[in-house]
Design an enzyme around this catalytic site. Structure first.
Site, PDB file in Angstrom:
ATOM      1  N   PRO A   2       0.830  -1.208   0.000  1.00  0.00           N
ATOM      2  CA  PRO A   2       0.000   0.000   0.000  1.00  0.00           C
ATOM      3  C   PRO A   2       0.863   1.256   0.000  1.00  0.00           C
ATOM      4  O   PRO A   2       1.862   1.336   0.728  1.00  0.00           O
ATOM      5  CB  PRO A   2      -0.797  -0.124   1.299  1.00  0.00           C
ATOM      6  CG  PRO A   2      -0.884  -1.595   1.522  1.00  0.00           C
ATOM      7  CD  PRO A   2       0.411  -2.164   1.025  1.00  0.00           C
ATOM      8  N   CYS A   3       0.467   2.225  -0.814  1.00  0.00           N
ATOM      9  CA  CYS A   3       1.374   3.351  -1.100  1.00  0.00           C
ATOM     10  C   CYS A   3       1.041   4.618  -0.330  1.00  0.00           C
ATOM     11  O   CYS A   3       1.721   5.636  -0.507  1.00  0.00           O
ATOM     12  CB  CYS A   3       1.366   3.644  -2.599  1.00  0.00           C
ATOM     13  SG  CYS A   3      -0.258   4.154  -3.225  1.00  0.00           S
ATOM     14  N   GLN A   4       0.016   4.608   0.541  1.00  0.00           N
ATOM     15  CA  GLN A   4      -0.377   5.846   1.194  1.00  0.00           C
ATOM     16  C   GLN A   4       0.764   6.462   2.002  1.00  0.00           C
ATOM     17  O   GLN A   4       0.871   7.678   2.117  1.00  0.00           O
ATOM     18  CB  GLN A   4      -1.584   5.616   2.108  1.00  0.00           C
ATOM     19  CG  GLN A   4      -2.876   5.317   1.365  1.00  0.00           C
ATOM     20  CD  GLN A   4      -3.052   3.832   1.095  1.00  0.00           C
ATOM     21  OE1 GLN A   4      -2.089   3.063   1.108  1.00  0.00           O
ATOM     22  NE2 GLN A   4      -4.284   3.422   0.849  1.00  0.00           N
TER      23      GLN A   4
END
Length: 414
Positions: free
Chosen positions: A118-120
């Site tokens: 996940p890139c958040q």
């Protein structure tokens, strides 16, 4: 070639690699709605293979339930979707299930691992919203879980996808550590910042694509055949065969494409596909509709976006009028879209439809098309869940072109 998809989301990478002829062994994903989507897609491919796609079509048209759809599919197919959080606690259980699926294959070696944590924690939007600049966010280190699967399965190649911000996150320390750990695991690596529009996707979407290969292989980062800007499909052409919707209207599971309208992208829809699903538009309040109209009119007249503080005072309902002035954006009809992100699940203000007559934000199906998902791809659960899955995904068309190019190269060196 056998592929494991980590942090799979709705399966954008899997979709592209599958269409390029790869064999997806397992998808590992924690989000329940995304896992349901992955199972439904597995059902689609299985039923297509045994020439019973009419069952899938009945599901899209709401004639049968999801349970009834799944009852037509063997458990071992549906169980390729492993619904679990990727962490130290679950690692052995996840790999046990992967090994079960591998045991069913004639070739039981993992050729490729794909995916991206996940890139958040690395995105500029995520960092700007967090008072600690994401420094304590555990997602900063999910790449270490990715590496554990690389060490376990020793694939010939892997593809690691993420936002550009991973390169500079924590002053570059995270990306340097990632590269060192992968090198220590026995791989040569290289990366590029690639743009989805260069692969035929109607969207300006830049992502880091890191490729690793075993050190015994003579390989270098591919020079992909990038498409020219002139060949890009505009938003108006991409939406051309979709029927008009007003705010709050929907077409879901009907044979309702516009008659005799040109199909712009055969990857997204072939002429044989007739069932339109999830063409669902949000309900907007009167103030938003007035603003949307002003945004489109201003773009058509001046070719620029209207700032929040330039709106009529009666439309400025937010107290803070000094920052976040670009609250509203349209998807330009004559060009391509800006990046679709998961925030589209919260509201549609950044994705206003360019047609004044429709006056709304884009539908679920329109967002899926901008991300290059085929029209026969169904996103499970709520409209909000569908938008979130779409925004988080890797565009399948981009994944397809990368997979096709790699496949030809891999055949030569393996």
């Amino acid at each position: 070639m056998n592929v494991i998809d980590l942090f799979a989301g709705a399966g954008g990478l899997s979709e592209g690699f599958r269409k390029a002829g790869y064999n997806i062994i397992s998808h590992i994903e924690v989000d329940k709605s995304a896992c349901n989507t992955l199972r439904t897609r597995e059902a689609y491919y299985y039923l297509k293979e045994i020439e019973k796609l009419n069952v899938y079509e009945e599901y899209l048209m709401k004639k049968i339930s999801r349970d009834q759809l799944y009852s037509e599919v063997p458990d071992y197919i549906l169980n390729k979707v492993i619904e679990a959080e990727i962490n130290d606690k679950n690692f052995n259980n996840i790999t046990y299930k992967i090994d079960e699926h591998l045991s069913r294959q004639q070739d039981q070696e993992v050729d490729l691992v794909v995916g991206g944590p996940p890139c958040q924690a690395f995105s500029s939007a995520g960092i700007s919203r967090d008072p600690n600049r994401m420094k304590g966010d555990p997602r900063n280190f999910l790449y270490k879980q990715y590496i554990k699967f690389i060490v376990k399965y020793n694939p010939k190649f892997f593809i690691f996808e993420n936002v550009k911000g991973i390169i500079t996150a924590q002053k570059g320390d995270i990306f340097r550590s990632l590269q060192e750990d992968l090198s220590n695991a026995g791989y040569k690596i290289d990366y590029r910042i690639l743009n989805a529009k260069d692969f035929g996707v109607s969207q300006n979407r830049q992502r880091v694509i890191l490729i690793g290969w075993r050190k015994e292989y003579e390989f270098s980062y591919p020079s992909f055949d990038l498409l020219s800007p002139a060949s890009l499909i505009s938003i108006s052409a991409l939406f051309n065969d979709l029927p008009y919707l007003k705010s709050g209207q929907s077409i879901d599971g009907e044979k309702s494409y516009r008659m005799n309208a040109k199909i712009a992208n055969s990857f997204i829809r072939t002429k044989d596909w007739k069932i339109l699903s999830q063409h669902i538009a949000r309900v907007h309040n009167r103030n938003d509709l007035e603003i949307y109209k002003l945004v489109v009119e201003n773009w058509n007249k001046h070719n620029k976006l209207i700032k929040y503080n330039e709106l009529p005072l009666e439309n400025q309902t937010h107290n803070n009028r000094a920052i976040f002035l670009d609250r509203y954006k349209l998807v330009p009809s004559k060009g391509i879209s800006h990046t679709i992100v998961a925030h589209i699940s919260k509201d549609g203000h950044y994705y206003i439809h360019p047609d004044l007559d429709q006056n709304r934000s884009i539908s679920v199906r329109e967002a899926a098309r901008i991300q290059s998902f085929p029209d026969d791809f169904y996103f499970e659960d709520s409209r909000t869940a569908a938008f979130r899955q779409i925004g988080n995904a890797v565009p399948p068309l981009m994944a397809y072109h990368i997979a096709s190019h790699l496949k030809n190269t891999l055949k030569e060196i393996i």
